[in-house]
Design an enzyme around this catalytic site. Structure first.
Site, mmCIF file in Angstrom:
data_model
loop_
_atom_site.group_PDB
_atom_site.id
_atom_site.type_symbol
_atom_site.label_atom_id
_atom_site.label_comp_id
_atom_site.label_asym_id
_atom_site.label_seq_id
_atom_site.Cartn_x
_atom_site.Cartn_y
_atom_site.Cartn_z
ATOM 1 N N GLY B 18 9.858 16.466 -1.037
ATOM 2 C CA GLY B 18 10.862 17.165 -1.837
ATOM 3 C C GLY B 18 10.902 16.663 -3.273
ATOM 4 N N HIS B 240 3.609 6.425 18.339
ATOM 5 C CA HIS B 240 2.908 5.319 17.685
ATOM 6 C C HIS B 240 2.720 4.193 18.693
ATOM 7 C CE1 HIS B 240 1.880 2.191 14.815
ATOM 8 N NE2 HIS B 240 1.841 3.088 13.845
ATOM 9 N N ARG B 311 -4.136 6.693 16.703
ATOM 10 C CA ARG B 311 -2.902 6.384 17.425
ATOM 11 C C ARG B 311 -2.817 6.989 18.810
ATOM 12 N NH1 ARG B 311 0.938 6.891 12.100
ATOM 13 N NH2 ARG B 311 0.108 4.980 11.191
ATOM 14 N N LEU B 432 1.997 10.205 3.906
ATOM 15 C CA LEU B 432 2.526 10.056 2.550
ATOM 16 C C LEU B 432 1.685 10.907 1.604
ATOM 17 C CD1 LEU B 432 3.170 6.196 2.504
ATOM 18 C CD2 LEU B 432 4.743 8.041 3.089
HETATM 19 C C1 LIG Z 1 8.571 3.740 10.370
HETATM 20 C C2 LIG Z 1 7.617 4.718 9.741
HETATM 21 C C3 LIG Z 1 6.517 4.258 9.017
HETATM 22 C C4 LIG Z 1 5.638 5.143 8.421
HETATM 23 N N1 LIG Z 1 4.574 4.643 7.721
HETATM 24 C C5 LIG Z 1 3.727 5.516 7.119
HETATM 25 C C6 LIG Z 1 2.632 5.037 6.349
HETATM 26 O O1 LIG Z 1 2.434 3.838 6.191
HETATM 27 N N2 LIG Z 1 1.816 5.917 5.773
HETATM 28 C C7 LIG Z 1 1.999 7.265 5.905
HETATM 29 O O2 LIG Z 1 1.229 8.027 5.340
HETATM 30 N N3 LIG Z 1 3.043 7.747 6.614
HETATM 31 C C8 LIG Z 1 3.908 6.911 7.230
HETATM 32 N N4 LIG Z 1 4.954 7.407 7.961
HETATM 33 C C9 LIG Z 1 5.226 8.854 7.950
HETATM 34 C C10 LIG Z 1 5.924 9.242 6.656
HETATM 35 O O3 LIG Z 1 6.814 8.238 6.279
HETATM 36 C C11 LIG Z 1 6.711 10.533 6.771
HETATM 37 O O4 LIG Z 1 5.927 11.509 7.370
HETATM 38 C C12 LIG Z 1 7.140 11.018 5.414
HETATM 39 O O5 LIG Z 1 7.832 10.014 4.715
HETATM 40 C C13 LIG Z 1 7.989 12.261 5.501
HETATM 41 O O6 LIG Z 1 8.440 12.592 4.213
HETATM 42 P P1 LIG Z 1 9.169 13.970 3.938
HETATM 43 O O7 LIG Z 1 9.308 14.065 2.472
HETATM 44 O O8 LIG Z 1 8.451 15.067 4.627
HETATM 45 O O9 LIG Z 1 10.564 13.855 4.645
HETATM 46 P P2 LIG Z 1 11.684 12.694 4.722
HETATM 47 O O10 LIG Z 1 11.359 11.519 3.935
HETATM 48 O O11 LIG Z 1 11.980 12.561 6.163
HETATM 49 O O12 LIG Z 1 12.896 13.364 3.994
HETATM 50 C C14 LIG Z 1 13.608 14.426 4.549
HETATM 51 C C15 LIG Z 1 14.664 14.823 3.562
HETATM 52 O O13 LIG Z 1 15.300 16.000 4.019
HETATM 53 C C16 LIG Z 1 16.689 15.845 3.965
HETATM 54 N N5 LIG Z 1 17.249 16.722 5.000
HETATM 55 C C17 LIG Z 1 16.934 16.794 6.302
HETATM 56 N N6 LIG Z 1 17.659 17.742 6.909
HETATM 57 C C18 LIG Z 1 18.437 18.296 5.960
HETATM 58 C C19 LIG Z 1 19.410 19.322 5.948
HETATM 59 N N7 LIG Z 1 19.731 20.006 7.044
HETATM 60 N N8 LIG Z 1 20.041 19.607 4.779
HETATM 61 C C20 LIG Z 1 19.741 18.920 3.635
HETATM 62 N N9 LIG Z 1 18.820 17.956 3.599
HETATM 63 C C21 LIG Z 1 18.183 17.642 4.744
HETATM 64 C C22 LIG Z 1 16.936 14.399 4.159
HETATM 65 O O14 LIG Z 1 18.186 14.025 3.624
HETATM 66 C C23 LIG Z 1 15.779 13.816 3.367
HETATM 67 O O15 LIG Z 1 16.098 13.764 2.007
HETATM 68 C C24 LIG Z 1 5.841 6.523 8.574
HETATM 69 C C25 LIG Z 1 6.927 6.995 9.299
HETATM 70 C C26 LIG Z 1 7.794 6.096 9.904
HETATM 71 C C27 LIG Z 1 8.900 6.626 10.740
#
Ligand SMILES: Cc1cc2nc3c(=O)[nH]c(=O)nc-3n(C[C@H](O)[C@H](O)[C@H](O)COP(=O)(O)OP(=O)(O)OC[C@H]3O[C@@H](n4cnc5c(N)ncnc54)[C@H](O)[C@@H]3O)c2cc1C
Ligand code: SF4
Ligand code: SF4
Ligand code: FES
Lengths: 276, 637
Positions: B18, B240, B311, B432
């Site tokens: 986002g 994982h 994984r 990421l």
């Molecule tokens: C512990 C952990 C470690 C990880 N390590 C890695 C790594 O080393 N390398 C890698 O590539 N990936 C890694 N991942 C995966 C990666 O972190 C995620 O896939 C990625 O950060 C998702 O980002 P995103 O922007 O899609 O969503 P998110 O970061 O999940 O953000 C979602 C956003 O949507 C908002 N939101 C949700 N629902 C609503 C709603 N109904 N109304 C308004 N806002 C809403 C939330 O507030 C948030 O701002 C890891 C994941 C985890 C759990």
């Protein structure tokens, strides 16, 4: 996968009481009076303050047997990296997700009291409004002023030691523990007072972080002007409470000293009309 | 029509996807309204630990390339991903790292000051860039800072603590806004926009405890799906291999622990036949177990990749070892051993996760091997999206307005909520990358969609917005007044337990059917819930109860997809269909909401595999096929 691990990786300590009493300072909303409610919560292996609050949300019944509303709180990552879950646990400001019941009991605690942070307006119960903190990051111009997102090659090379220093500063998760514990940081209910009031250690440390970056340094004069103004670095009374409560162990007093020096030099240079 | 003054874009979600989209769109001159349940800086992306993948000079000179990154990702995903988007992402990756570097991300450095690299799952080359073991935190901070800069310039308006409730779709079928709720005042309101980007992350909470943050319910995606958007590959959920169980969540021990040399083992004894069997004393102090009684099962079974097999494979192997009774203490745990790496090295490279283990388990991984078990982690499936491939399939057409657009035009899905890129199993450190790639590359497509639009949201009749506001206010009222005997927290917990038991590492037709009946029971009980909090102010109880309803709809998609997919591929392993079946199932699973039955209609559509032909996926396993060893269904479910 079976539903729960057969053995839990928590260290197997002595027999612990089956339930623990939580006393929680509650408030229905801005302008509403505070009140206390108590709950007896069964302690699961590995329980922390958050898992106990989750239990209370599902079973909102006080020790008097009165059904009440579920307690409202803030949390996110549950692993001390998002900064959301700050509250006062037994009087001390900290992240509640790393407040393991096992450790509290080992430290001799028999009851857990939960209170909202003291320096931010309460939204409801343990949930506070930290908008002012984010606003101060805006005032501090806490960013690197890049030309844009198009492909312009790599950033500056960096010595590992410099990276290590910036990395630590950059782990600040805007939790606000350092602000809550600071005697100079004042609670401001009125947003109009925000720019008259001390900004606190975390923001000063962010100024240092961005001033240290070769591209970020372009905004150094503006950041130092901000630090030299009312509510800036000179409001720090050097009480050092901040550094003691920072969950990320950020060297806040070093940052305060560094920015204090930078502001003095900045003032002298300004006096002689030299740019930083 | 050129972008006019009052054209706007809504971004829902302030994680990496986002924020990358927000910065890109604001930079192109179109204002952004950014919605997030949590302050964007606290989004789930902060949890990411290990790193972000991209081809780099060191790897390149050893024979690696963008093409290799592409091929690894396709192979890692068991060929289920559309290939042109993955090709484009792999080729874009190096410039994404450069950009993050310019934004000031403190990437770890070599002695000469170049960006340091580490090994990660599914690759034989060091191609993962990292900032300690809190890479996600560092990346999101950089994007949060750039977003704040645009906010200061008046190009971004943040709506934090607002929850997306429903998309608003005009009579021409195009999405032109959303309805959202302020979670403090509980006000429900409509917002107009010329495009809406969903960047709302994954749905780990459908499985109860996972490695995800507390807002990762998937409710936002589930709402778009119930509003008519197609949902794809729901049954593909990544478990994982290495998490530590806790009372409130499962905490991840990043793959970087193995990338940096961590070894997975269990105490066991090797029989005369060369087979490993139960250790007579499985609970003895791991430090006392002699080398010849340590079964490094990943290294033995996968000599080429060792501990860094992908994984899905590592997870199934760990699961099977525990089912065979070889787990530590005879239970569901294995050792992840870092003790041989030395404290200084660990603190320099892995401090973030070392601290998590110290804090939550109370032991030091530099002294004692960590005890870990698989945990639900990542949502490969997501909102169905489309794209414009280049004619030779080598990438996507830059700026195409349909780049990652949902089946509802004008609605986009970026980041984890997008089903593209990762196929049947995501490679570590590719998420990421895909999040930021979506924001930057596809953000341009959104800008073009807005600029080319023949109608503007500002001119749409107020009635279409009011209609959705009424619908959502009615839902809020119904929930607030519900006084039934069923507890929504208990329903959520039972859902998580059932989904974890039936639909994670090992699945089967009969077990999934059983889960469908449990789901039917939970949905019936959900109709009779009671909400304890009648308050019209910061009512988390109500928001939670509402999300539980959406998680039930999502669970239906996941289970039905799993039932219909009668094969095993990537993370989806069925004991009754243990082989991959390309002829029938090298296809995307598409779920469409059927309002009458209130459940998913499943169909399958072809996947673009024109660049690399599917091949056997063994990762050089000795004896049998990779990770496909049939395991008995767990007894206690
Ligand atoms: C512990 C952990 C470690 C990880 N390590 C890695 C790594 O080393 N390398 C890698 O590539 N990936 C890694 N991942 C995966 C990666 O972190 C995620 O896939 C990625 O950060 C998702 O980002 P995103 O922007 O899609 O969503 P998110 O970061 O999940 O953000 C979602 C956003 O949507 C908002 N939101 C949700 N629902 C609503 C709603 N109904 N109304 C308004 N806002 C809403 C939330 O507030 C948030 O701002 C890891 C994941 C985890 C759990
Ligand atoms: S050292 Fe300064 S910032 Fe820190 S607690 Fe004391 S007064 Fe506050
Ligand atoms: S400096 Fe430390 S205590 Fe202060 S906000 Fe940052 S992480 Fe929290
Ligand atoms: S919940 Fe994120 S710091 Fe505690």
């Amino acid at each position: 996968m079976t539903t729960a691990p057969v053995t839990n990786p928590q260290p197997r300590g002595a027999q612990r009481p089956r339930t623990i009493r939580f006393r929680i300072e509650r408030c229905d909303g801005p302008g509403k009076p505070a009140r206390w409610e108590a709950f007896d919560v069964p302690v699961e292996p590995g329980a922390n303050v958050i898992s106990c609050l989750q239990w209370i949300a599902a079973n909102p019944v006080t020790i008097e047997g009165k059904r009440t509303t579920p307690v409202v709180w803030d949390s996110g990552c549950l692993e001390e990296v998002c900064g959301a879950c700050t509250m006062r646990v037994n009087g001390r400001v900290r992240q509640s997700c790393t407040a393991l019941i096992e450790n509290l009991l080992a430290a001799g605690v028999t009851e857990v009291t939960l209170q909202p942070m003291s320096k931010f307006p309460v939204v409801r119960d343990l949930f506070v409004d930290r908008q002012r903190f984010f606003n101060d990051l805006k005032r501090a111009k806490a960013w690197v002023p890049i030309d844009g997102t198009y492909n312009l090659g790599a950033g500056p090379r960096e010595k590992p030691a410099d990276q290590a220093e910036r990395y630590v500063l950059s782990t600040c998760m805007t939790c606000g523990c350092c602000l809550d514990a600071c005697p100079q940081y004042k609670k401001e209910e009125d947003a109009k007072e925000w720019d008259q009031s001390f900004v606190g250690a975390a923001v000063i440390s962010q100024v240092r972080l961005f001033n240290e970056h070769p591209t970020g340094a372009a905004l150094k004069p503006e950041r130092l002007d901000f630090m030299a103004s009312i509510g800036g670095v000179s409001d720090c009374g050097n009480a050092q409470n901040c550094v003691k409560v920072c969950p990320k162990e950020i060297p806040l007093t070093e940052s305060i000293a560094a920015i204090g020096r930078a502001v003095s030099i900045h003032r002298i240079k300004q006096f002689f009309g030299v740019r930083d | 029509m050129a972008a006019s003054k009052n054209q706007r874009v809504i971004v829902v979600g302030g994680g990496l996807a986002g924020l990358a989209a927000t910065v890109r769109i604001a930079e192109s001159g179109i204002p952004v309204d950014l919605f997030s349940i949590v302050p964007v800086k606290r989004s789930h992306s902060v949890c990411a630990q290990g790193g972000i993948n991209a081809c780099n000079e060191v790897a390149r000179q050893q024979g690696y390339s963008e093409h290799e990154h592409f091929d690894e990702s396709i192979y890692g995903g068991d060929f289920l991903a559309h290939q042109p988007p993955v090709y484009e992402m792999a080729h874009w990756a190096p410039q994404i790292i450069d950009l993050l570097d310019r934004m000031g991300v403190p990437f770890n450095r070599t002695q000469e000051g170049y960006r340091d690299l580490r090994l990660f799952g599914g690759s034989l080359y060091k191609r993962t860039h990292f900032a300690g073991a809190t890479t996600g935190q560092q990346l999101i901070y950089a994007l949060d800072e750039q977003t704040r800069r645009w906010e200061a310039e008046g190009m971004v308006a943040k709506y934090e603590h607002w929850e997306f409730l429903w998309p608003v779709v005009s009579d021409d079928g195009v999405c032109r806004g959303i309805v959202a709720q302020d979670l403090r005042t509980m006000q429900v309101r409509a917002f107009r926009a010329d495009a809406v980007i969903m960047a709302t992350g994954g749905n780990g909470l459908v499985f109860g405890k996972s490695t995800n943050s507390v807002v990762c319910t998937g409710a936002a995606a589930a709402r778009c799906y119930q509003a008519g958007a197609r949902y794809a590959n729901g049954e593909f959920i990544q478990v994982h291999p290495t998490a530590i169980p806790g009372a409130d969540k499962l905490r991840l021990m990043s793959e970087s622990a193995r990338g940096e040399g961590g070894r997975v083992w269990v105490p066991a004894v090797k029989g005369a036949d060369g087979k490993w069997g139960k250790h007579p004393d499985p609970s003895r102090d791991p430090r006392q177990v002699p080398e010849n009684e340590r079964y490094y099962f990943l290294e033995e079974r996968y000599p080429k990749y060792g501990n860094i097999v992908p994984r899905d494979i590592a997870t199934r192997e760990i699961f099977n070892i525990c089912m065979e009774g070889l787990g530590v203490f005879g239970g569901n745990m294995v050792y992840l051993d870092l003790t041989h790496l030395g404290r200084e090295y660990l603190e320099r490279k892995l401090l973030g996760i070392i601290e998590i283990y110290r804090k939550f388990v109370g032991e030091d991984p530099a002294d004692v091997p960590m005890r870990i078990f698989p945990g639900v982690h990542y949502t490969m499936g997501g909102l169905w999206t489309t794209y414009t491939p280049k004619p030779d399939l080598k990438g996507m057409v830059p700026g195409a307005p349909n780049s990652m657009m949902c089946s509802i035009p004008g609605l986009y899905a970026f980041g984890e909520v997008n089903y593209q890129y990762h196929g049947a199993n995501r490679l570590g450190a590719n998420a990421l990358l895909s999040c930021i790639f979506d924001g930057l590359f596809c953000g341009r497509g959104v800008v073009n969609h807005v600029k080319n639009a023949s109608r503007a949201a500002a001119d749409e009749p107020q009635s279409i917005y009011d209609g959705v506001v009424k619908q959502e206010e009615a839902r809020v009222k119904r929930l607030a007044e519900s006084k039934g005997a069923e507890n929504p927290y208990h329903i959520g917990r039972e859902l998580g337990e059932e989904m974890t038991a039936a639909s994670t590492v090992v699945k089967s037709g009969p077990r999934l059917e059983q889960a469908m009946s449990k789901l039917a029971e939970l949905r019936e009980r959900y109709a009779r819930i009671g909400v304890d909090d009648p308050s019209g102010w910061t009512n988390q109880n109500l928001a939670h109860a509402r999300a539980v309803g959406d998680m039930l709809a999502m669970a239906d998609v996941i289970l039905r997809g799993g039932l219909e997919r009668r094969e095993s591929r990537g993370s989806h392993y069925r004991t009754d269909f243990p082989e991959r079946d390309d002829a029938r199932f090298l296809k995307t699973t598409v779920a469409e909401w059927d309002g009458a039955s209130k459940s998913a209609k499943i169909s399958f559509e072809p996947v673009e595999t024109g660049l690399v032909q599917p091949r056997a996926r063994t990762y050089g396993k000795v004896e049998g096929e990779a990770g496909k060893k049939p395991a008995a269904q767990p007894v206690s479910v």
